[in-house]
Structures are given as C-alpha cells and as structure tokens.
Design an enzyme around this catalytic site. Structure first.
Site, PDB file in Angstrom:
ATOM      1  N   GLU A  22       0.661  -1.137  -0.095  1.00  0.00           N
ATOM      2  CA  GLU A  22       0.455  -0.031   0.573  1.00  0.00           C
ATOM      3  C   GLU A  22       1.017   1.149  -0.395  1.00  0.00           C
ATOM      4  O   GLU A  22       0.493   1.920  -0.657  1.00  0.00           O
ATOM      5  CB  GLU A  22      -1.440   0.099   1.087  1.00  0.00           C
ATOM      6  CG  GLU A  22      -2.207  -1.348   0.809  1.00  0.00           C
ATOM      7  CD  GLU A  22      -2.942  -1.321   2.102  1.00  0.00           C
ATOM      8  OE1 GLU A  22      -2.731  -1.666   3.328  1.00  0.00           O
ATOM      9  OE2 GLU A  22      -3.728  -1.377   2.067  1.00  0.00           O
ATOM     10  N   GLU A  62      -3.825  -9.401   4.018  1.00  0.00           N
ATOM     11  CA  GLU A  62      -4.647  -8.937   5.056  1.00  0.00           C
ATOM     12  C   GLU A  62      -5.995 -10.008   5.250  1.00  0.00           C
ATOM     13  O   GLU A  62      -6.147 -10.394   5.951  1.00  0.00           O
ATOM     14  CB  GLU A  62      -5.435  -7.740   4.717  1.00  0.00           C
ATOM     15  CG  GLU A  62      -3.925  -6.511   4.749  1.00  0.00           C
ATOM     16  CD  GLU A  62      -3.198  -6.191   3.390  1.00  0.00           C
ATOM     17  OE1 GLU A  62      -3.313  -7.018   2.336  1.00  0.00           O
ATOM     18  OE2 GLU A  62      -2.924  -5.096   3.593  1.00  0.00           O
TER      19      GLU A  62
END
Ligand code: 3HC
Ligand code: NAI
Length: 708
Positions: A109, A129
C-alpha cells in the site's frame, strides 16, 4: 547533505534525491516509529527546495512486510497508515518506491501510494490481509483496482497470494524490473530516469485507465461475490468485494471511507484475533528448546520402511522436497505395491496436467526400493511406518541398529506406541525420535516431533529441519498415549459418542462441527478414513481400558456388519454407487436406538449449541491436561496441532484460543456441570482450575510478547 528523521527511518539527501530508508528489523513492519518517520520524511522532502524527488526503500531483507501485526488490538497511535499513504501520494515531488524482498499488505500500500514503482527480481508483492481476517486498510482496496483493474485486484486480495516481479509488471502493479539486486543503485537510477524524462507526480488515486471498462469490472466483481458466498466461514472476503465495488462506483475519498469502516469491522472481529493468533503460533512452534540448543544433523538421503498408506505418503513428501528416498518392504510383492502407491500420486498429477511424465521420471530417479535393510547403510534419517505393533517395531529397529551408519536418525511414525520403549530396544536410544505424520502424509501440514527421554537435542533439531524442508508445520510433543493430537482427538470423539448415545444423531453432530467451521464432522471423517482403523485400535486396547469408563458400542456394531465407511459403500452414511458424499442411513439410526435401549438410556434432544459446548469443552479440557503434563510446551502448540492436523478452523485460532475468547470460567463451569452426569470422563484439568482461580487465561502461558 544528510539528515536522520527517526531511528526507524533514515533520510539522506544526495544529488537532489531524498533517499528514505526504512530500517525496522526484521521485516520493516510499519510500526508507529516507521509511520512517524515516513510522515516526517515526506514533510521534509516537501519543504526542502534542494529535493527534486523522493526514493523510498527498505533496509535488510524486505521492502516492508506490512502493518505491524503486533499493534492490532492495541489502542491506535498517530499517524495512521492511511494518513501516511495519503501524504506520500499527495507529495508534490515525484516519489519512487524501490522494492526488494517482501512488499506485503501495508508495504504494498505504501508502494502503491508512491508515484512510480521499480522492483528487483527478488520482490514478493501481495495483499495477504485476508489471511489475518482483514482487508487492505491503507487505501489498498482503492488503489489496487486503479492500477490493475478489479479482477486482478480481487484475485490478489481474496487469495492473499504473493506474486513475483514479472507478474507484477504484467499486471501493471510496478513500472520496471531492475536488472540487478542492488536495490539502492537501481532505485536511484530509476529516479534519475524519471527526472530525465521530465515525468511529473502520477497519483494512483487519479488513474482511470484500468477501471475504464465499467462493464468488465462489474462482471469481475459479481463473479468474485458469487465465489466468496459459496465459501462460507470467513468474514473479510465479502467486505473486500464491497470495497472494490466502492472503488468502481465512488470518488476516491468516499471509497477510502468505505474501506475504513469495513476495515474497522474486520479489526473488531473474533476472526481477526483467531487468525493473528494462528500467525504467531505457527512461528512460535518453531522455537523448541532443542532448536535453540543444537544444530541439525546432515539430511540428504532418507529411508522409509513400509510402503503402505503412510510409508508411501511419507516417501512422496520426501521426494517432493528433493531428498533421495530408499523404501524397504517385507518382500518383492509388497515393495512393488509400495512403489505403485508412490507412482499413483504422480500419475494423478499427470492426469490433472500438473506434472509431465518427464517430471515424474526425474522425481522417481531419486527413489529406490529394496527388501534388504543393508540398502539403508548410508541413510541420514530413516522413518519407520510398519504395522502398529510393538513386536514388529522392535524387530525393525533391531535391524536398523545393525545396518545404519553412526549418527543416523531413527524415527518412528507410530500413532500410539510408547517411543521410550522402542528406543530402549536399540543400542543408540539418543538417535531415536517420533516423527508423526498425518494422512495423506504428502498433503497434511502437521508433523508432530515426538521427543522421547533419551533423544539428543540435535536429533530433535533435525526433526524440525526435516519439517522445514518438507514445508510442514512442526509441533514438539512429549511421549504419551496419542501424543498431543490423537490424545485430544480420542477425548472429544468419546464426548461425541456419548452425545450420540444420549440422544443426538451422528448427522446432528457432524452438522454442528461443520457449522463451527470444520470441513467435515467426526463421523464423516470416520467414514472417509475407514471405520476398521479405529476398530482395530479399540480391540487392541480393550484389555487396558478403564473398566469404570463408559463405553459406547455403536461404532463396533457398524464394523461388525462390515460397514467401514466410503470404501464399503456404507458406514455412518450411505454412499450409493461410490458417491463421495453420504446420505443419512435409517438403519444406522435404528442401531443407535437399539444401543440406547441396551444401555438403559432415555434419549434426550441436544440443541446445536449444547452439542458444540460439550465437544469443545472436552477438547479444551484434554488440551489443558496435555499442557499441564508437559506433553505440549504451551497452549499454542495444542492450537497449531488441532488446526493443521485435525481440521479445527484456523480462523478460530485453535481450541485454547477459542477457550480464552469464550472465557475459561465459562468452560470450567460447563465441565463441572457435565461432571455431575459422568465425573470420571469430565474431570476438570488441574491447570484449568488453577488458571480460573488466578484469573488468568491460556495466552498467559504462551511465550512471546504478541497481543493478539
Ligand atoms: N508485523 C510484525 N511482525 C512481523 C510481521 C508483521 N507484519 N511480519 C513478520 N513479522 C515477524 C515474525 O513474527 C517473525 O518474528 P519472530 O522472529 O519474533 O518470530 C519475524 O518477523 C520474521 O518473520 P518470518 O519468520 O515469517 O520470516 P520469513 O522470512 O519466513 O517471512 C514474511 C517473511 C514473508 C514477510 C512473513 O513474515 C510474512 O508473511 N509476514 C506477514 C505479512 C503480512 O501478512 N502483512 C500484512 C499485514 S496486515 C496489513 O498490512 C494491514 C494493512 O492493510 C493496514
Ligand atoms: P499399512 O498397513 O497401510 O502399511 C504398513 C506397511 O508396512 C505394509 O505395507 C507392510 O507390508 C509394511 N511392513 C510391515 N512389517 C514390515 C517390516 N518388518 N519391514 C518392512 N515393511 C513392513 O499401515 P499404515 O496405515 O501406513 O500405518 C503405518 C504406521 O503409521 C503405523 O504405526 C500407524 O499407527 C502409523 N500411522 C498411521 C496413520 C494413518 O492414518 N493410517 C496416521 C499416522 C500414523
């Protein structure tokens, strides 16, 4: 000019490029110090007129492995990762991320918030995740679709898989692959290239091309939604799809807000706590005392004795890991059958197009079979998987004692037998260990490393090294009847049988287990494994069974009729015409009824919740006894065993984590209530009683400092 922002992030300005180096060993996780450092570095670069561009890279073996998983569940500390990512993206000077090693989760990210991305060939990119019960929560669900489109972004986020640099380039996740592994040199070269081209900031939030074909994006999103709904159980995948939908339909900032809401729901979910517990537990199990104290012995060629179900599976596991395998069987015919079992696995792969015949030939060139034990004279490690019979085991170990070279590791795959007794039969008990594989041995991840009294530490360390080579999850266990896993299994299976005789049908019990998250219920498993295996064990132990203990005869009744499960077309279920899924059998219910009558039991109904409470209480209570006796090092070893060997849902962390989440006082109160009917079976574990008295939980016994 050189400056240091914070200890975790160093900034060095050279030739108009601000080199931002993240230095937070071992994997540059984005803890609060790194977030502060990054924010500070970007602010400095923005303010410094000398700086024309920014390069972000990681020190050591990783770019960034993600958010600091240890911080989840603790009070948040500013700046948040989404704010840091937004600040990077908003920078008015070009920002380049140079990726080597893992760039995962929050790490990717950060990279997606940079304006350009270059990666070395070693880079591993991913958004894992989902494996922690989460979704990318720092803009990843909004930026990934803008870079690679909905389909590829959904694939990354729903699978959690890691991809290499080539695939990332093809997808559009990165702009360039470096020609060498010198990430700093390559990164700087790329920044100079960007500046020389006169390239400007290029914010991912403003990218529209990958999402331009809205129709195609919707098809991908709908397909993912259908897939996710089919696989019940996990909480975060559905939310990931919602976020990608938002990336398509909403302005960037609104999409970010959707992501935040969904992320926070995931963060608060018990699944997040369970999965993060599993993540750390799977790493803690590797830290047995012997692996710290000793180095493993050499491990190149191995022997496997017995080419039956387990021997063949173990041989395949070893071959798949690149080891040379010698299989020993009793005679030529049994040896041919053993080899055929090994080849059958590879032929299956060929049939599915996952292996070529040439590939099989290469693997099989590392396999030899023999009937003479002398073929094992050079083996570094031998695993015995012959019949479960002490006399046969002794005979095999006596042979090994004669032929194996000094220092060879002599392992038994026994399920229940006393490994101290096996070791006592040889002149080198220090080399004897239990390596308990699970069926099918080439697939199941668990390997119990069973440590008898006289084994030397380097032999135990070799067991762990073998597990690493075989990509298995090792758990250290002490010697007792059934070690960690089978001992606990025996207890909760008994609890299930009691519930069946007391009024629940096997189908209700299976249904309860599936609803809890098991892939199959206990009676379905019995039908799959073959009822005859348990029957043989029960007969063998009949003489030593506690005469005071309640005994349920239903399973024996089925076996006496030859109903062993799938392989005989019926067991607890009916399997018409070789079907793999069974249907309930009224005749089985009639047998259950008849047994209730014989035992003088007046059946009563159980709610699914009552069934679950008893099943889990039995599991947790025996788990506590196993810890109390030192058979398992810590509660987390029980958790890893049950998750990787017995189908306990990983998203619940394991039975001991589950007990902590329910609350130990509740579990103990249940056990005491059940003990009123059967005090012998439901004796509360002393450890459980003590922890409740002290107001503690199982987690307090797990070493390590995580806060899941
Ligand atoms: N946070 C905190 N600690 C971490 C960590 C993380 N993200 N990743 C790894 N560690 C720790 C491990 O616990 C281990 O600690 P230990 O030595 O005390 O046991 C140490 O780092 C080394 O890890 P491994 O033993 O796993 O080392 P490997 O070299 O085998 O693997 C890895 C490295 C591929 C990076 C692997 O550790 C991994 O997959 N890590 C997790 C990656 C991940 O899931 N990232 C996403 C986090 S969630 C997120 O980013 C949310 C965001 O969207 C907001
Ligand atoms: P199996 O009956 O399928 O295979 C045993 C093999 O050993 C047979 O092929 C037999 O010919 C061979 N054998 C017997 N005596 C021998 C000797 N003296 N020398 C060489 N070969 C000999 O049995 P299975 O199921 O593979 O079990 C083997 C061992 O693994 C047992 O100790 C069992 O308890 C254990 N185990 C079994 C599991 C299972 O799910 N089947 C799981 C974990 C452990």
């Amino acid at each position: 000019m050189s400056q240091t922002a914070t200890p975790a992030v160093h900034v060095n300005v050279h030739n108009h490029i601000a080199l931002v180096l993240i230095d937070n060993p071992p994997v540059n996780a984005l803890g609060v110090a790194v977030r502060q450092g990054l924010q500070h570095a970007i602010a400095q670069a923005e303010a410094n007129e000398q700086v024309h561009a920014v390069l972000i890279l990681g020190q050591g073996k990783a770019f960034i492995a993600g958010a600091d998983i240890r911080e989840f569940g603790l009070p948040p500390q500013a700046p948040s990762l989404p704010d840091v990512c937004n600040a990077i993206e908003a920078c008015s000077k070009p920002v380049v991320a140079a990726i080597h090693g893992p760039a995962l989760g929050g790490g990717l990210e950060v990279a997606m918030s940079a304006h350009y991305r270059v990666a070395t060939a070693s880079a591993k990119l991913g958004l894992p995740e989902v494996q922690l019960g989460l979704l990318p929560g720092a803009g990843g669900t909004q930026r990934a679709p803008r870079l690679v489109g909905a389909q590829a972004a959904l694939d990354l986020m729903l699978s959690g898989r890691h991809i290499g640099a080539q695939e990332a380039l093809r997808m559009g996740l990165i702009d360039h692959i470096a020609t060498s592994d010198y990430v700093e040199t390559e990164g700087l070269a790329y920044v100079r290239h960007v500046l020389a081209e006169g390239a400007q900031v290029r914010r991912t939030r403003d990218q529209t091309e990958a999402l331009a074909d809205k129709g195609a994006q919707r098809v991908a999103i709908d397909a993912a939604r259908t897939e996710v709904r089919k696989k019940r159980g996990l909480f975060s995948p559905d939310k990931i799809v919602d976020c990608v939908q938002a990336a398509l339909d909403l302005p960037f900032d609104e999409g970010l807000r959707t992501e935040r809401t969904q992320f926070e729901q995931c963060l608060a979910s018990p699944q997040r706590a369970g999965l993060i517990h599993a993540f750390f537990a799977e790493r803690e199990v590797l830290k047995a005392p012997e692996t710290k104290a000793a180095k493993p012995r050499a491990l190149n060629s191995v022997g496997v004795i017995g080419g039956g179900t387990m021997g063949a599976g173990i041989a395949v596991a070893m071959l798949d890991a690149g080891l040379h395998v010698t299989m020993i069987e009793r005679d030529d015919q049994a040896l041919a059958q053993g080899r055929a079992r090994v080849e059958k696995v590879y032929d299956g792969l060929i049939a599915k197009g996952r292996m070529s015949s040439q590939g099989k030939a290469i693997v099989m060139s590392r396999y030899v079979g023999a009937t003479d034990y002398a073929a094992l004279s050079q083996a570094d490690l031998v695993v015995e998987a012959v019949f479960e019979d002490m006399a046969v085991k002794h005979a095999v170990f006596a042979q090994l004692d004669k032929v194996c070279k000094p220092g060879a590791v002599l392992a038994t795959n026994t399920s229940y037998l006393d490994i101290n007794e096996i070791a006592a039969g040889v002149f080198r008990p220090q080399d004897v260990i239990g390596l308990h594989f699970f069926s099918p041995a080439n697939i199941m991840k668990l390997l119990e490393i069973v440590v008898p009294a006289k084994v030397s530490a380097d032999v135990v360390a070799t067991g762990f090294e073998l597990a690493k080579r075989l990509k298995k999850v090792p758990v250290r266990a002490g010697v007792c009847d059934g070690f960690i896993g089978n001992r606990i299994l025996a207890t909760y299976r008994t609890a299930a049988d009691y519930m069946m005789e007391d009024g629940a049908s096997p189908y209700e019990i299976d249904q309860m287990a599936r609803a809890f998250g098991y892939p199959m219920g206990p009676y379905e498993v019995s039908d799959l494994a073959g009822g005859d295996i348990g029957w043989a064990t029960r007969k063998r132990r009949a003489a030593t069974r506690d005469p005071r203990a309640r005994y349920v005869h239903i399973a024996d009744q089925l076996c006496e009729r030859g109903w062993f499960g799938q392989k005989t077309g019926r067991g607890y279920y009916l399997y018409a015409n070789g079907a793999r899924t069974g249907t309930p059998d009224p005749e089985v219910l009639a047998i259950v009824d008849a047994e209730r009558v014989k035992a003088g039991i007046k059946p009563h109904t159980f709610t699914p919740e009552e069934l679950q409470r008893r099943y889990l209480a039995a599991m947790v209570n025996e788990g506590a006894k196993v810890v109390e006796e030192g058979i398992a090092l810590r509660p987390l070893d029980v958790d890893v065993t049950l998750v990787h060997g017995y189908g306990f849902p990983r998203y619940r962390g394991g039975p001991m984590k589950y007990a902590d989440m329910v609350g130990l006082p509740t579990i103990l109160a249940d056990i005491r209530a059940f003990a009123e009917e059967d005090p012998l079976f439901w004796q509360p574990a002393a450890l459980l009683v003590r922890l409740v008295a002290e107001g503690r939980d199982f987690e307090s016994l797990n070493k390590g400092d995580h806060h899941a």
